[in-house]
Design a protein around this motif. Structure first.
Motif, short mmCIF file in Angstrom:
data_model
loop_
_atom_site.label_atom_id
_atom_site.label_comp_id
_atom_site.label_asym_id
_atom_site.label_seq_id
_atom_site.Cartn_x
_atom_site.Cartn_y
_atom_site.Cartn_z
N UNK A 8 0.87 -1.11 0.05
CA UNK A 8 -0.08 0.09 0.13
C UNK A 8 0.98 1.35 0.13
N UNK A 9 1.78 1.26 0.96
CA UNK A 9 2.87 2.37 0.91
C UNK A 9 3.41 2.50 -0.36
N UNK A 10 3.85 1.63 -1.31
CA UNK A 10 4.52 1.72 -2.65
C UNK A 10 3.14 2.25 -3.44
N UNK A 11 2.19 1.81 -3.47
CA UNK A 11 1.16 2.46 -4.44
C UNK A 11 0.86 3.83 -4.02
N UNK A 12 0.70 4.18 -2.72
CA UNK A 12 0.78 5.68 -2.38
C UNK A 12 1.85 6.21 -3.15
N UNK A 13 3.12 5.97 -2.69
CA UNK A 13 4.13 6.54 -3.43
C UNK A 13 4.18 6.92 -4.85
N UNK A 14 3.93 5.50 -5.53
CA UNK A 14 3.77 5.51 -7.07
C UNK A 14 2.77 6.45 -7.55
N UNK A 15 1.68 6.41 -6.89
CA UNK A 15 0.46 7.47 -7.52
C UNK A 15 1.09 8.98 -7.33
N UNK A 16 1.48 9.19 -6.21
CA UNK A 16 1.63 10.53 -5.78
C UNK A 16 2.86 11.06 -6.63
N UNK A 17 3.98 10.29 -7.10
CA UNK A 17 4.95 10.56 -7.97
C UNK A 17 4.42 10.91 -9.18
N UNK A 50 -4.69 7.11 -3.29
CA UNK A 50 -3.98 7.57 -2.30
C UNK A 50 -4.74 7.49 -0.93
N UNK A 51 -5.89 8.12 -1.05
CA UNK A 51 -6.75 8.03 0.23
C UNK A 51 -7.27 6.80 0.79
N UNK A 52 -7.63 5.92 -0.16
CA UNK A 52 -8.07 4.60 -0.09
C UNK A 52 -6.75 3.77 0.68
N UNK A 53 -5.84 3.79 0.01
CA UNK A 53 -4.55 2.99 0.58
C UNK A 53 -4.24 3.57 1.81
N UNK A 54 -4.15 4.58 2.01
CA UNK A 54 -3.80 5.26 3.36
C UNK A 54 -4.66 4.78 4.34
N UNK A 55 -6.15 4.88 4.21
CA UNK A 55 -7.12 4.28 5.07
C UNK A 55 -6.89 2.86 5.42
N UNK A 56 -6.28 2.13 4.60
CA UNK A 56 -6.49 0.69 4.65
C UNK A 56 -5.10 0.10 5.32
N UNK A 57 -4.20 1.03 5.66
CA UNK A 57 -2.80 0.70 6.32
C UNK A 57 -3.18 0.57 7.61
N UNK A 58 -2.47 -0.36 8.29
CA UNK A 58 -2.87 -1.06 9.65
C UNK A 58 -2.54 0.09 10.59
N UNK A 59 -3.30 -0.10 11.62
CA UNK A 59 -3.07 1.09 12.76
C UNK A 59 -1.47 0.94 13.43
N UNK A 60 -1.24 -0.12 13.34
CA UNK A 60 0.10 -0.27 13.97
C UNK A 60 1.24 0.33 12.92
N UNK A 61 1.20 0.28 11.64
CA UNK A 61 2.01 0.87 10.83
C UNK A 61 2.04 2.39 10.94
N UNK A 62 0.55 2.94 11.17
CA UNK A 62 0.33 4.23 10.92
C UNK A 62 0.95 4.82 12.35
#
Length: 112
Positions: A8-17, A50-62
Protein backbone atom coordinates in the motif's frame (compact mmCIF):
# COMPACT_ATOMS: atom_id res chain seq x y z
CA UNK A 1 -6.91 -8.32 -3.34
CA UNK A 2 -5.48 -7.74 0.09
CA UNK A 3 -2.29 -5.71 0.14
CA UNK A 4 0.40 -5.54 2.78
CA UNK A 5 1.24 -2.22 4.37
CA UNK A 6 4.44 -2.11 2.30
CA UNK A 7 2.49 -2.71 -0.91
CA UNK A 8 0.00 0.00 0.00
CA UNK A 9 2.82 2.39 0.84
CA UNK A 10 4.43 1.68 -2.52
CA UNK A 11 1.12 2.29 -4.31
CA UNK A 12 0.69 5.60 -2.48
CA UNK A 13 4.24 6.58 -3.40
CA UNK A 14 3.90 5.59 -7.06
CA UNK A 15 0.57 7.35 -7.50
CA UNK A 16 1.76 10.50 -5.74
CA UNK A 17 4.93 10.60 -7.86
CA UNK A 18 2.98 10.15 -11.10
CA UNK A 19 0.53 12.91 -10.22
CA UNK A 20 3.29 15.23 -9.09
CA UNK A 21 5.31 14.58 -12.26
CA UNK A 22 2.27 15.11 -14.50
CA UNK A 23 1.60 18.49 -12.87
CA UNK A 24 5.23 19.47 -13.45
CA UNK A 25 5.48 18.10 -17.00
CA UNK A 26 2.30 19.87 -18.12
CA UNK A 27 3.29 23.02 -16.23
CA UNK A 28 -0.12 23.15 -14.58
CA UNK A 29 -0.46 26.18 -12.34
CA UNK A 30 -2.51 26.56 -9.19
CA UNK A 31 -4.80 28.97 -11.02
CA UNK A 32 -5.39 26.48 -13.84
CA UNK A 33 -6.31 23.76 -11.38
CA UNK A 34 -8.73 26.11 -9.64
CA UNK A 35 -10.45 27.03 -12.91
CA UNK A 36 -10.24 23.99 -15.19
CA UNK A 37 -12.86 21.33 -14.59
CA UNK A 38 -11.01 18.71 -16.66
CA UNK A 39 -7.85 19.20 -14.59
CA UNK A 40 -9.91 18.87 -11.44
CA UNK A 41 -11.19 15.52 -12.66
CA UNK A 42 -7.64 14.53 -13.52
CA UNK A 43 -6.35 14.99 -9.97
CA UNK A 44 -9.27 13.45 -8.12
CA UNK A 45 -8.68 9.83 -9.15
CA UNK A 46 -5.08 9.72 -7.92
CA UNK A 47 -6.15 11.43 -4.69
CA UNK A 48 -8.93 8.84 -4.24
CA UNK A 49 -6.42 6.04 -4.69
CA UNK A 50 -3.89 7.56 -2.32
CA UNK A 51 -6.58 8.11 0.29
CA UNK A 52 -8.02 4.62 -0.01
CA UNK A 53 -4.64 2.98 0.48
CA UNK A 54 -3.83 5.31 3.39
CA UNK A 55 -7.15 4.40 5.01
CA UNK A 56 -6.42 0.69 4.76
CA UNK A 57 -2.87 0.75 6.13
CA UNK A 58 -2.76 -0.97 9.53
CA UNK A 59 -3.04 1.06 12.71
CA UNK A 60 0.32 -0.26 13.88
CA UNK A 61 2.06 0.99 10.74
CA UNK A 62 0.32 4.35 11.04
CA UNK A 63 1.45 4.66 14.66
CA UNK A 64 5.02 3.74 13.76
CA UNK A 65 5.01 6.44 11.06
CA UNK A 66 3.01 9.09 12.85
CA UNK A 67 4.71 11.95 11.02
CA UNK A 68 2.40 11.20 8.07
CA UNK A 69 -1.14 12.55 8.42
CA UNK A 70 -2.87 9.26 7.56
CA UNK A 71 -6.28 10.35 8.80
CA UNK A 72 -6.13 13.61 6.85
CA UNK A 73 -5.18 11.74 3.68
CA UNK A 74 -7.99 9.22 4.10
CA UNK A 75 -10.41 11.98 5.12
CA UNK A 76 -9.68 13.90 1.94
CA UNK A 77 -10.56 10.81 -0.07
CA UNK A 78 -13.84 10.43 1.80
CA UNK A 79 -14.71 14.09 1.23
CA UNK A 80 -13.93 13.89 -2.48
CA UNK A 81 -16.00 10.73 -2.91
CA UNK A 82 -18.97 11.55 -0.69
CA UNK A 83 -19.15 15.36 -0.86
CA UNK A 84 -17.97 16.02 -4.40
CA UNK A 85 -20.37 18.92 -4.88
CA UNK A 86 -18.88 20.58 -1.82
CA UNK A 87 -15.23 20.23 -2.83
CA UNK A 88 -13.17 23.23 -1.81
CA UNK A 89 -10.69 23.45 -4.66
CA UNK A 90 -8.49 25.88 -2.76
CA UNK A 91 -7.77 23.03 -0.34
CA UNK A 92 -7.17 20.55 -3.17
CA UNK A 93 -4.75 22.96 -4.84
CA UNK A 94 -2.84 23.28 -1.56
CA UNK A 95 -2.76 19.50 -1.21
CA UNK A 96 -1.51 18.95 -4.77
CA UNK A 97 1.09 21.71 -4.82
CA UNK A 98 2.24 21.82 -1.20
CA UNK A 99 1.36 18.61 0.66
CA UNK A 100 1.89 16.01 -2.07
CA UNK A 101 5.62 16.73 -2.55
CA UNK A 102 6.13 16.54 1.22
CA UNK A 103 4.25 13.22 1.36
CA UNK A 104 6.49 11.85 -1.39
CA UNK A 105 9.58 12.83 0.60
CA UNK A 106 8.24 11.29 3.81
CA UNK A 107 7.40 8.00 2.13
CA UNK A 108 10.72 7.93 0.32
CA UNK A 109 12.44 8.31 3.68
CA UNK A 110 10.57 5.27 5.00
CA UNK A 111 11.65 2.79 2.35
CA UNK A 112 11.05 3.62 -1.28
Amino acid sequence: MKYTDQQRLQKIYDTACKLNQYIKDKRISKEELLDDYSLQWLVTTPLYNIGEHAYRISDGFKEKHGDIEWNMIAGLRHRLVHDYDGTNWNIIVEVVFEELPMLIDKIKAINC
